[in-house]
Design a protein around this motif. Structure first.
Motif, PDB file in Angstrom:
ATOM      1  N   VAL A 427       0.858  -1.183   0.000  1.00 42.76           N
ATOM      2  CA  VAL A 427       0.000   0.000   0.000  1.00 42.76           C
ATOM      3  C   VAL A 427       0.897   1.237   0.000  1.00 42.76           C
ATOM      4  O   VAL A 427       1.779   1.374   0.846  1.00 42.76           O
ATOM      5  CB  VAL A 427      -0.936   0.030   1.226  1.00 42.76           C
ATOM      6  N   ILE A 428       0.662   2.116  -0.955  1.00 50.03           N
ATOM      7  CA  ILE A 428       1.456   3.336  -1.101  1.00 50.03           C
ATOM      8  C   ILE A 428       0.578   4.540  -0.798  1.00 50.03           C
ATOM      9  O   ILE A 428      -0.539   4.650  -1.306  1.00 50.03           O
ATOM     10  CB  ILE A 428       2.026   3.459  -2.523  1.00 50.03           C
ATOM     11  N   ALA A 429       1.081   5.448   0.033  1.00 46.66           N
ATOM     12  CA  ALA A 429       0.376   6.697   0.336  1.00 46.66           C
ATOM     13  C   ALA A 429       1.401   7.828   0.353  1.00 46.66           C
ATOM     14  O   ALA A 429       2.541   7.629   0.771  1.00 46.66           O
ATOM     15  CB  ALA A 429      -0.342   6.613   1.680  1.00 46.66           C
ATOM     16  N   PRO A 430       1.024   9.033  -0.082  1.00 48.12           N
ATOM     17  CA  PRO A 430       1.998  10.111  -0.199  1.00 48.12           C
ATOM     18  C   PRO A 430       2.324  10.815   1.110  1.00 48.12           C
ATOM     19  O   PRO A 430       3.319  11.523   1.181  1.00 48.12           O
ATOM     20  CB  PRO A 430       1.331  11.072  -1.180  1.00 48.12           C
ATOM     21  N   TYR A 431       1.491  10.635   2.126  1.00 46.74           N
ATOM     22  CA  TYR A 431       1.684  11.379   3.371  1.00 46.74           C
ATOM     23  C   TYR A 431       1.964  10.428   4.521  1.00 46.74           C
ATOM     24  O   TYR A 431       1.342   9.368   4.645  1.00 46.74           O
ATOM     25  CB  TYR A 431       0.438  12.219   3.699  1.00 46.74           C
ATOM     26  N   ILE A 465      -0.704  -3.851  -5.687  1.00 44.38           N
ATOM     27  CA  ILE A 465      -0.364  -2.536  -5.147  1.00 44.38           C
ATOM     28  C   ILE A 465      -1.642  -1.706  -5.060  1.00 44.38           C
ATOM     29  O   ILE A 465      -2.418  -1.623  -6.026  1.00 44.38           O
ATOM     30  CB  ILE A 465       0.665  -1.810  -6.027  1.00 44.38           C
ATOM     31  N   ILE A 466      -1.855  -1.114  -3.888  1.00 45.36           N
ATOM     32  CA  ILE A 466      -2.990  -0.210  -3.685  1.00 45.36           C
ATOM     33  C   ILE A 466      -2.424   1.171  -3.380  1.00 45.36           C
ATOM     34  O   ILE A 466      -1.562   1.323  -2.503  1.00 45.36           O
ATOM     35  CB  ILE A 466      -3.884  -0.682  -2.523  1.00 45.36           C
ATOM     36  N   VAL A 467      -2.880   2.187  -4.104  1.00 49.42           N
ATOM     37  CA  VAL A 467      -2.384   3.549  -3.950  1.00 49.42           C
ATOM     38  C   VAL A 467      -3.491   4.429  -3.385  1.00 49.42           C
ATOM     39  O   VAL A 467      -4.591   4.508  -3.957  1.00 49.42           O
ATOM     40  CB  VAL A 467      -1.893   4.123  -5.289  1.00 49.42           C
ATOM     41  N   SER A 468      -3.203   5.091  -2.277  1.00 52.42           N
ATOM     42  CA  SER A 468      -4.125   6.066  -1.689  1.00 52.42           C
ATOM     43  C   SER A 468      -3.605   7.460  -2.021  1.00 52.42           C
ATOM     44  O   SER A 468      -2.490   7.820  -1.633  1.00 52.42           O
ATOM     45  CB  SER A 468      -4.208   5.881  -0.170  1.00 52.42           C
ATOM     46  N   THR A 469      -4.381   8.255  -2.741  1.00 59.09           N
ATOM     47  CA  THR A 469      -3.916   9.594  -3.127  1.00 59.09           C
ATOM     48  C   THR A 469      -4.242  10.662  -2.088  1.00 59.09           C
ATOM     49  O   THR A 469      -3.729  11.777  -2.157  1.00 59.09           O
ATOM     50  CB  THR A 469      -4.514   9.995  -4.486  1.00 59.09           C
ATOM     51  N   VAL A 470      -5.124  10.364  -1.154  1.00 58.60           N
ATOM     52  CA  VAL A 470      -5.411  11.139   0.069  1.00 58.60           C
ATOM     53  C   VAL A 470      -6.211  12.414  -0.169  1.00 58.60           C
ATOM     54  O   VAL A 470      -7.309  12.571   0.366  1.00 58.60           O
ATOM     55  CB  VAL A 470      -4.133  11.477   0.867  1.00 58.60           C
ATOM     56  N   ARG A 471      -5.685  13.350  -0.977  1.00 60.03           N
ATOM     57  CA  ARG A 471      -6.294  14.673  -0.995  1.00 60.03           C
ATOM     58  C   ARG A 471      -7.679  14.672  -1.614  1.00 60.03           C
ATOM     59  O   ARG A 471      -7.923  14.059  -2.641  1.00 60.03           O
ATOM     60  CB  ARG A 471      -5.402  15.680  -1.729  1.00 60.03           C
ATOM     61  N   SER A 472      -8.595  15.396  -0.967  1.00 58.62           N
ATOM     62  CA  SER A 472      -9.978  15.452  -1.426  1.00 58.62           C
ATOM     63  C   SER A 472     -10.553  16.829  -1.157  1.00 58.62           C
ATOM     64  O   SER A 472     -11.695  16.976  -0.769  1.00 58.62           O
ATOM     65  CB  SER A 472     -10.809  14.383  -0.719  1.00 58.62           C
ATOM     66  N   SER A 473      -9.710  17.871  -1.367  1.00 61.67           N
ATOM     67  CA  SER A 473     -10.134  19.230  -1.055  1.00 61.67           C
ATOM     68  C   SER A 473      -9.892  20.133  -2.250  1.00 61.67           C
ATOM     69  O   SER A 473      -8.883  20.022  -2.937  1.00 61.67           O
ATOM     70  CB  SER A 473      -9.356  19.770   0.154  1.00 61.67           C
ATOM     71  N   LEU A 474     -10.812  21.041  -2.486  1.00 56.67           N
ATOM     72  CA  LEU A 474     -10.652  22.041  -3.542  1.00 56.67           C
ATOM     73  C   LEU A 474     -10.387  23.425  -2.959  1.00 56.67           C
ATOM     74  O   LEU A 474     -10.587  24.447  -3.616  1.00 56.67           O
ATOM     75  CB  LEU A 474     -11.912  22.084  -4.416  1.00 56.67           C
ATOM     76  N   ASP A 475      -9.928  23.469  -1.712  1.00 58.76           N
ATOM     77  CA  ASP A 475      -9.644  24.746  -1.061  1.00 58.76           C
ATOM     78  C   ASP A 475      -8.190  25.114  -1.346  1.00 58.76           C
ATOM     79  O   ASP A 475      -7.268  24.507  -0.820  1.00 58.76           O
ATOM     80  CB  ASP A 475      -9.872  24.611   0.443  1.00 58.76           C
ATOM     81  N   PHE A 476      -7.969  26.125  -2.166  1.00 60.58           N
ATOM     82  CA  PHE A 476      -6.614  26.501  -2.561  1.00 60.58           C
ATOM     83  C   PHE A 476      -6.173  27.816  -1.910  1.00 60.58           C
ATOM     84  O   PHE A 476      -5.290  28.495  -2.422  1.00 60.58           O
ATOM     85  CB  PHE A 476      -6.529  26.652  -4.077  1.00 60.58           C
ATOM     86  N   VAL A 477      -6.789  28.200  -0.806  1.00 58.93           N
ATOM     87  CA  VAL A 477      -6.458  29.486  -0.218  1.00 58.93           C
ATOM     88  C   VAL A 477      -5.030  29.495   0.300  1.00 58.93           C
ATOM     89  O   VAL A 477      -4.300  30.449   0.114  1.00 58.93           O
ATOM     90  CB  VAL A 477      -7.451  29.834   0.921  1.00 58.93           C
ATOM     91  N   ARG A 500       4.900  -0.424  -9.577  1.00 62.11           N
ATOM     92  CA  ARG A 500       5.342  -1.411  -8.582  1.00 62.11           C
ATOM     93  C   ARG A 500       4.558  -2.720  -8.672  1.00 62.11           C
ATOM     94  O   ARG A 500       4.999  -3.746  -8.159  1.00 62.11           O
ATOM     95  CB  ARG A 500       5.160  -0.856  -7.159  1.00 62.11           C
ATOM     96  N   ALA A 501       3.394  -2.689  -9.278  1.00 65.14           N
ATOM     97  CA  ALA A 501       2.490  -3.849  -9.247  1.00 65.14           C
ATOM     98  C   ALA A 501       2.840  -4.866 -10.319  1.00 65.14           C
ATOM     99  O   ALA A 501       3.165  -4.514 -11.456  1.00 65.14           O
ATOM    100  CB  ALA A 501       1.046  -3.389  -9.414  1.00 65.14           C
ATOM    101  N   LYS A 502       2.715  -6.132  -9.960  1.00 65.79           N
ATOM    102  CA  LYS A 502       2.896  -7.225 -10.921  1.00 65.79           C
ATOM    103  C   LYS A 502       1.572  -7.643 -11.555  1.00 65.79           C
ATOM    104  O   LYS A 502       1.471  -7.791 -12.776  1.00 65.79           O
ATOM    105  CB  LYS A 502       3.493  -8.449 -10.216  1.00 65.79           C
ATOM    106  N   SER A 503       0.544  -7.853 -10.715  1.00 61.89           N
ATOM    107  CA  SER A 503      -0.682  -8.493 -11.185  1.00 61.89           C
ATOM    108  C   SER A 503      -1.904  -7.593 -11.148  1.00 61.89           C
ATOM    109  O   SER A 503      -2.804  -7.744 -11.975  1.00 61.89           O
ATOM    110  CB  SER A 503      -0.960  -9.748 -10.348  1.00 61.89           C
ATOM    111  N   ILE A 504      -1.976  -6.685 -10.172  1.00 60.95           N
ATOM    112  CA  ILE A 504      -3.153  -5.817 -10.074  1.00 60.95           C
ATOM    113  C   ILE A 504      -2.750  -4.493  -9.439  1.00 60.95           C
ATOM    114  O   ILE A 504      -1.952  -4.448  -8.492  1.00 60.95           O
ATOM    115  CB  ILE A 504      -4.279  -6.490  -9.261  1.00 60.95           C
ATOM    116  N   LEU A 505      -3.299  -3.398  -9.972  1.00 62.31           N
ATOM    117  CA  LEU A 505      -3.056  -2.047  -9.471  1.00 62.31           C
ATOM    118  C   LEU A 505      -4.398  -1.416  -9.139  1.00 62.31           C
ATOM    119  O   LEU A 505      -5.303  -1.379  -9.977  1.00 62.31           O
ATOM    120  CB  LEU A 505      -2.324  -1.219 -10.522  1.00 62.31           C
TER     121      LEU A 505
END
Length: 603
Positions: A427-431, A465-477, A500-505
């Motif tokens: 499992v890959i996450a950016p934060y 490999i499961i990737v979590s991209t995390v961000r879910s906000s449109l607040d750019f202040v 990174r994945a061999k069989s499923i992403l």
């Protein structure tokens, strides 16, 4: 207590008790605990408060400066030009030379034309030639190629003395373990920094030396010069020069994972150990993660560009007429299902990668009940979650995505037709905050599933490999698009995570946020076109062309406009904070706070 978890590093620590300072080292870092080691004379009651200071080791920086000040300045190594190709008579190996090569380590190389070409070209390099590069995209067998080339040089050049380096101890250990299968301890030496933690793989113990207290020993000058191959990190290679190994003793210097090290770091083994007749061989992928440079000034001056990437930008390392003479691009991907590498192949590798993984691996998850399209092993799970932060941390997490990951891991693990264990799933996450949340959620039922940042997965692979991209906000202040997307808007991190994945992403994220980046919008369109979309509906027309910042169109419907507004918002924020006397953290290092960024230390 918190501390930075660095690769191969024991941070120096100072504790103050009763106005006395004690120096020790960080020996281990867990989620909420740090293991510190001090002299036995240090005693402290459990309830006594102690002041702690963490000290950054300057050893690597000093060694880089030492190397750069070295009088040895081989122009053809540092700044090669097309004329050098003809001066040294460099040319791609002829067919009869390829056929005459007797493979030592892996007979499959004979059936792999780029690998065979690379091994043959390295073996026939003339002394003092310009650097030769093995460009190894994901899953193409770069390490296998490098090991075979080292063994061929050893066998075909009786006087060869070889130095093999890598930015980290982990990378150096991997290549050492491959080489030891064919060499005696009298031929191969794994040189370790005396202060390295006692984490050497057991198989390499007989190829290293230790003192009675367990710390690593550096052999005498005479003993060191007897080994045909010495393997170390780039930083530790300075120890060879320090004990007196003369310039030019090594006929060949190999640098693996050269794209991950800064140029001054790679100069440590080269400028302190090479001579006028030394051959330099670099291996890596400049399309994946590069060196981590903390200083914004250093980044502006180009120090975040690796030596490998700089050379690969030169004409003699790009044009196909030089292929086989100055560089070889490995093109057979032995890792992944064709659908998994299709998009990265087109975006980063000119469509040259060939999917060659065995069907038992590549097709393992075809027909799995969780696939929206049974014949397409890539899923995008659209989720409208919430990105949150702890009060004391700038790092983001998303509970909805973490929960979805648990269900996917459960479904993969519990399907008997797949036969996947915890060790087969990553499992890959950016934060870092999201990494911690996911580890906590998975720990009870699936404790051995590897969860980490993109940096922790470079060079790694898993069936799923499961990737979590995390961000879910449109607040750019307060955050521009780069910060809001974290690793997502970084093409190199994208490339690493998606290969990174061999069989499923499986990718989990918010399409409203991801679609703001042109690369991601193209990728999501690609998945949608092949029937891999699941969850909330795609919020744009996937059949329309995606305009990028390099497009001819002046006004973009997304991305550029938002970036411009966001950057202005960030400048306004800095101005307001400065006017009120508030300190503003560095926008790259603190606001993003998105990666376990390994800085290659050895001490």
């Amino acid at each position: 207590m918190e501390a930075y978890d660095q690769n191969d590093t024991k941070f120096s620590v100072r504790l103050r008790r009763n106005y006395l300072w004690f120096r020790g080292y960080v020996h281990g870092v867990q989620q909420t605990n740090v293991s510190l080691g001090f002299h036995p004379s240090f005693n402290c009651p459990p309830d006594q408060r102690i002041n702690v200071e963490f000290e950054l080791s300057r050893t690597l920086l000093r060694r880089m400066h030492w190397a750069m000040r070295s009088a040895y300045f081989p122009r053809q190594t540092l700044f090669p030009c097309p004329g050098d190709v003809f001066v040294h008579g460099l040319a791609a190996p002829l067919e009869h030379e390829l056929l005459q090569m007797r493979i030592v380590s892996d007979n499959r190389i004979r059936e792999n034309a780029p690998q065979l070409q690379a091994v043959t070209a390295i073996t026939k390099l003339p002394s003092g030639a310009i650097p030769f590069i093995v460009f190894g995209p994901p899953g193409t067998g770069k390490t296998v190629t490098l090991v075979e080339a080292i063994l061929q040089v050893l066998h075909q050049v009786p006087w060869a003395m070889i130095l093999v380096c890598a930015p980290s101890n982990n990378a150096a250990d991997i290549i050492s373990e491959r080489l030891r299968m064919f060499l005696y301890p009298s031929q191969l030496f794994r040189l370790n920094a005396p202060s390295r933690a006692k984490d050497l793989p057991r198989a390499l113990e007989t190829y290293s030396l230790r003192y009675e207290d367990g710390s690593f020993m550096i052999p005498s000058l005479i003993a060191l010069m007897q080994y045909r191959i010495v393997v170390s990190t780039c930083a530790s290679s300075s120890l060879l020069h320090g004990v007196g190994v003369p310039h030019g003793h090594f006929t060949h210097i190999f640098v693996d994972e050269a794209g991950q090290a800064s140029e001054p770091e790679v100069m440590i083994p080269i400028k302190l150990n090479a001579g006028p007749r030394t051959c330099i061989i670099l291996a890596g992928d400049h399309k994946q993660l590069g060196p981590v440079i903390r200083s914004s000034v250093a980044r502006q001056l180009g120090l975040d560009r690796s030596y490998l990437e700089r050379l690969m930008s030169l004409p003699m390392y790009q044009a196909k007429e030089y292929r086989g003479a100055t560089y070889v691009k490995l093109t057979k991907n032995w890792r992944s299902n064709p659908a998994i590498i299709s998009f990265p192949n087109r975006m980063f590798y000119d469509g040259e990668l060939e999917a060659c993984a065995s069907s038992s691996i590549a097709n393992l998850c075809l027909g799995w009940k969780g696939l929206p399209n049974p014949g397409y092993p890539v899923i995008f799970q659209g989720i409208k979650g919430r990105d949150l932060r702890e009060l004391s941390s700038p790092s983001w997490f998303n509970i909805e995505e973490a929960s979805a990951i648990w269900y996917y891991v459960r479904d993969l693990r519990c399907d008997p037709s797949l036969g996947l264990g915890d060790q087969h799933i990553g499992v890959i996450a950016p934060y870092r905050a999201q990494v911690r949340k996911i580890r906590t959620i998975l720990n009870v039922d699936f404790p051995d599933v590897k969860v980490g940042t993109t940096e922790e997965f470079q060079g790694d692979e898993r069936y799923a490999i499961i990737v979590s991209t995390v961000r879910s906000s449109l607040d750019f202040v307060e955050f521009d698009l780069r910060h809001t997307l974290g690793f997502v808007a970084n093409p190199r991190r994208f490339n690493v995570a998606m290969t990174r994945a061999k069989s499923i992403l499986i990718i989990i994220g918010d399409p409203d946020v991801l679609g703001l980046d042109p690369l991601w919008r193209q990728f999501l369109n690609h998945i949608h076109e092949h029937g891999g979309w699941r969850g909330i509906r795609i919020p744009w027309d996937p059949t329309k062309d995606v305009f990028t910042e390099t497009s001819e169109r002046k006004t973009l419907p997304y991305d550029a406009q938002i970036r411009a507004k966001s950057e202005q918002d960030l400048r306004d924020l800095v101005a307001r904070a400065s006017a009120t006397g508030l300190g503003v953290v560095d926008e790259e290092d603190e606001l993003e706070a998105d990666a376990d960024q390994h800085w290659h230390h050895d001490e």
